[in-house]
Design an enzyme around this catalytic site. Structure first.
Site, PDB file in Angstrom:
ATOM      1  CG  HIS A  59      -1.745  -1.201   1.378  1.00 23.99           C
ATOM      2  ND1 HIS A  59      -2.640  -1.606   0.414  1.00 23.99           N
ATOM      3  CD2 HIS A  59      -1.817  -2.131   2.377  1.00 23.99           C
ATOM      4  CE1 HIS A  59      -3.236  -2.715   0.813  1.00 23.99           C
ATOM      5  NE2 HIS A  59      -2.751  -3.061   2.000  1.00 23.99           N
ATOM      6  CG  HIS A 223      -5.980  -6.148   1.208  1.00 24.34           C
ATOM      7  ND1 HIS A 223      -6.874  -5.732   2.170  1.00 24.34           N
ATOM      8  CD2 HIS A 223      -4.763  -5.745   1.610  1.00 24.34           C
ATOM      9  CE1 HIS A 223      -6.212  -5.111   3.129  1.00 24.34           C
ATOM     10  NE2 HIS A 223      -4.929  -5.098   2.819  1.00 24.34           N
ATOM     11  N   GLY A 517      16.121  25.653 -32.099  1.00 23.19           N
ATOM     12  CA  GLY A 517      15.841  24.320 -32.648  1.00 23.19           C
ATOM     13  C   GLY A 517      16.840  23.274 -32.205  1.00 23.19           C
ATOM     14  N   PRO A 581      14.140  17.791 -47.523  1.00 23.86           N
ATOM     15  CG  PRO A 581      12.098  17.066 -46.703  1.00 23.86           C
ATOM     16  CD  PRO A 581      13.512  16.636 -46.878  1.00 23.86           C
TER      17      PRO A 581
END
Length: 597
Positions: A59, A223, A517, A581
């Protein structure tokens, strides 16, 4: 099969304890036991009432995460989902209990009640003064069903904090116990599981109880015990549905009637939204929004909101809601409870929060905005020749040069799309064409006879690119034009050579692309064309020679390894012989100027 980062199911608890000890110098281990206590426990136990808690592991951060000043002082750790032994609890009591006495906080499970109770009684026989507080906040089971009562779940964390503050403030065992008997009936919790948890010892045999694609379980125990009911998670408004289930269930158990007509003011409540293990933080935030709005609709005003992983169930995907209803308490006790919650603690698992203002404006989030201070842009029509330096005014010749570049970019759109289909996602040509078309429209709207300045025009180009292009290339070009505008704006004497100003501004724009960049020459980006061309211009060479430098940079990208942009994810052999490109588009822009400058 569930994947677990463990060494062995048998050593989980011991390994966890060592990890916590390495990370937290405030912890010490009870010799021979899976139990941790405050490192200063020997001094604390003579100064104040001490508190211990515990139960099965799995837990986390409960319970050891709440050891600290102003919270609990010890935690006894059983095996995963199993109560610790009587001997371990007894040994921890003997370490933690001093002359002021001890409080033990236990969740309402039979094993915990019996083992902690037995250990406490054994210690009391030896003169230890102590009492046990049993937390039964779960409202998944019908009230009055058998003698077991509600299970103890995440509301236990609020009990830890309140008891810890009371003890730190010097209150006695009896006072703390009696105070909490008033508070406990006002804490209730409901959880919803979207998936089962997986025990380390059962990784090869996972449960299929919630195997359905949309299956959830309302009220599942921490549980993995059976809850109130199973249901289907809606495909839309799922967070709203979960919030409604939890809020309605808890408020009903707290006796808060939505239809009460005599409610003159909002009821004050404390909210603890608990991640049961692996619900994403994004979804926690959405559920928190829905829970808050649902409570407000029930005339319940959260005065403290805690959200996070407080008491988990291994890797269960789910959430629980605990509410502490303050409205039935007297004003003095209400303020006392809040002061306990606000009392400082260095327990690492406790997440402090700020008090929520009583003003209803706090929950009107539309009013909680701050307007950014933006420099008002001057429209073309209002720029006069009086406030623009002669050399910085736009001219018809400059507009015609811009048109040449834009038309060239539009013309090479098919080649850009073809190359980007290999090197990226295929949209470079389309995106560049959109930007060029938007800038052409801007040129048509610009009236040079009104005295429009070059910096203002470049800002307008940046706006056009931003609105039309999108994507990384759009942002990079916008940054470039902003930097070019700033460069021009810094030259106000009117004595500068205009051609050098344009070259300097272009260089500033390219430098901005490199800086923001993160790319540079040799990484297969638009910079492989831009940088050689700009360096050529800066050295005094003609636009024809500089355009050739840009083209040479494009040619080099055909065999260049990609180190930036989308092409970084594409196999090198696939791109062999294909130019970048972005670089191709920049070279095309320079080629458009050959013979015109």
């Amino acid at each position: 099969m569930s994947k677990k980062l463990i060494n062995s199911p048998d050593s989980c608890v011991e390994d966890l304890i060592h990890g916590l000890l390495y990370a937290n110098p405030m912890l010490s281990q009870v010799q021979g036991c899976n139990a941790l206590v405050h490192s200063s426990i020997q001094a604390l136990r003579e100064e104040q009432v001490t508190l211990i808690s515990g139960g099965g592991s799995g837990h986390e951060p409960a319970h050891a995460g709440y050891i600290g000043n102003g919270c609990i002082h010890g935690a006894v750790l059983g095996h995963v989902f199993a109560s610790p032994s009587v001997q371990s609890i007894y040994n921890t009591i003997r370490v933690a209990a001093g002359s002021k006495g001890i409080i033990i906080v236990v969740k309402n499970y039979t094993g915990d009640r019996l083992n902690f109770g037995m250990a406490l009684e054994k210690a009391k026989q030896e003169g230890v003064q102590g009492k046990m507080i049993i937390v039964d906040d779960d409202c998944a089971l019908p009230p009055g069903k058998g003698i077991t009562g509600g299970r103890g779940i995440a509301g236990t964390v609020l009990v830890h904090k309140i008891c810890g503050a009371l003890a730190a403030n010097g209150h006695s065992v009896d006072h703390i116990f009696d105070f909490m008997q008033i508070i406990l009936p006002n804490i209730r919790t409901m959880g919803v599981a979207l998936s089962m948890c997986h025990l380390p010892s059962q990784i090869h045999h996972p449960s299929n109880r919630l195997a359905g694609e949309r299956a959830i379980e309302i009220g599942m125990g921490i549980h993995g015990e059976q809850g109130r009911e199973q249901a289907e998670l809606p495909t839309s408004n799922a967070a709203k549905y979960i919030a409604s289930v939890m809020v309605d269930s808890v408020l009903t158990r707290l006796g808060i009637n939505d239809n009460e007509e005599d409610v003159e003011e909002d009821r004050d409540v404390v909210v603890l939204l608990n991640n049961l293990g692996c619900l994403p933080a994004l979804e926690m935030g959405i559920v928190l929004k829905e829970v808050t709005e649902k409570l407000l609709a029930h005339s319940c005003r959260p005065v403290r909101i805690y959200a996070g992983s407080f008491m988990t169930s291994l890797d269960m995907n789910g959430v629980s809601l605990s509410i502490l209803n303050l409205s039935l308490l007297g004003i003095e006790m209400r303020e006392h409870v809040l002061s306990c919650l606000d009392h400082p603690t260095n327990a690492p698992a406790w997440t402090p929060t700020l008090p929520i203002p009583s003003s209803k404006d706090h929950f009107d989030v539309t009013k909680r905005t701050i307007q950014p201070i933006l420099k008002e842009k001057t429209s073309d029509a209002t720029v006069t020749t009086a406030n623009v330096v002669e050399s910085l005014r736009m001219t018809v010749d400059v507009l015609n040069v811009v048109r040449l570049v834009c038309n060239r970019i539009i013309a090479v759109e098919p080649q850009l799309s073809e190359y980007d289909a290999v090197c990226g996602d295929g949209d470079c040509g389309t995106v560049m064409k959109k930007g060029a078309t938007a800038v052409l429209a801007l040129c048509d709207q610009t009236q040079v006879d009104s005295g429009v300045s070059i910096p203002h025009f470049l800002d307008a180009v940046a706006d056009a690119v931003s609105a039309s292009m999108g994507g990384t290339s759009g942002v990079l070009l916008e940054i470039c034009f902003r930097a070019m505008s700033s460069h021009f704006s810094s030259k106000t004497s009117g004595q500068e050579d205009l051609s050098k100003l344009w070259i300097g501004s272009l260089a500033a724009g390219v430098d901005a692309i490199r800086y923001y960049g993160g790319a540079d020459v040799g990484m297969r980006t638009m910079l492989d064309a831009l940088v050689p061309a700009v360096e050529s211009l800066k050295s005094g060479r003609s636009i024809d020679v500089s355009a050739q430098a840009a083209s040479a940079g494009v040619e080099a990208t055909k065999t260049m390894q990609s180190l930036a942009g989308r092409s970084n994810y594409v196999a090198q052999e696939k791109m062999q012989g294909v130019p970048d490109p972005g670089a191709y588009a920049m070279a095309a822009a320079f080629e458009a100027l050959v013979g015109h400058l």
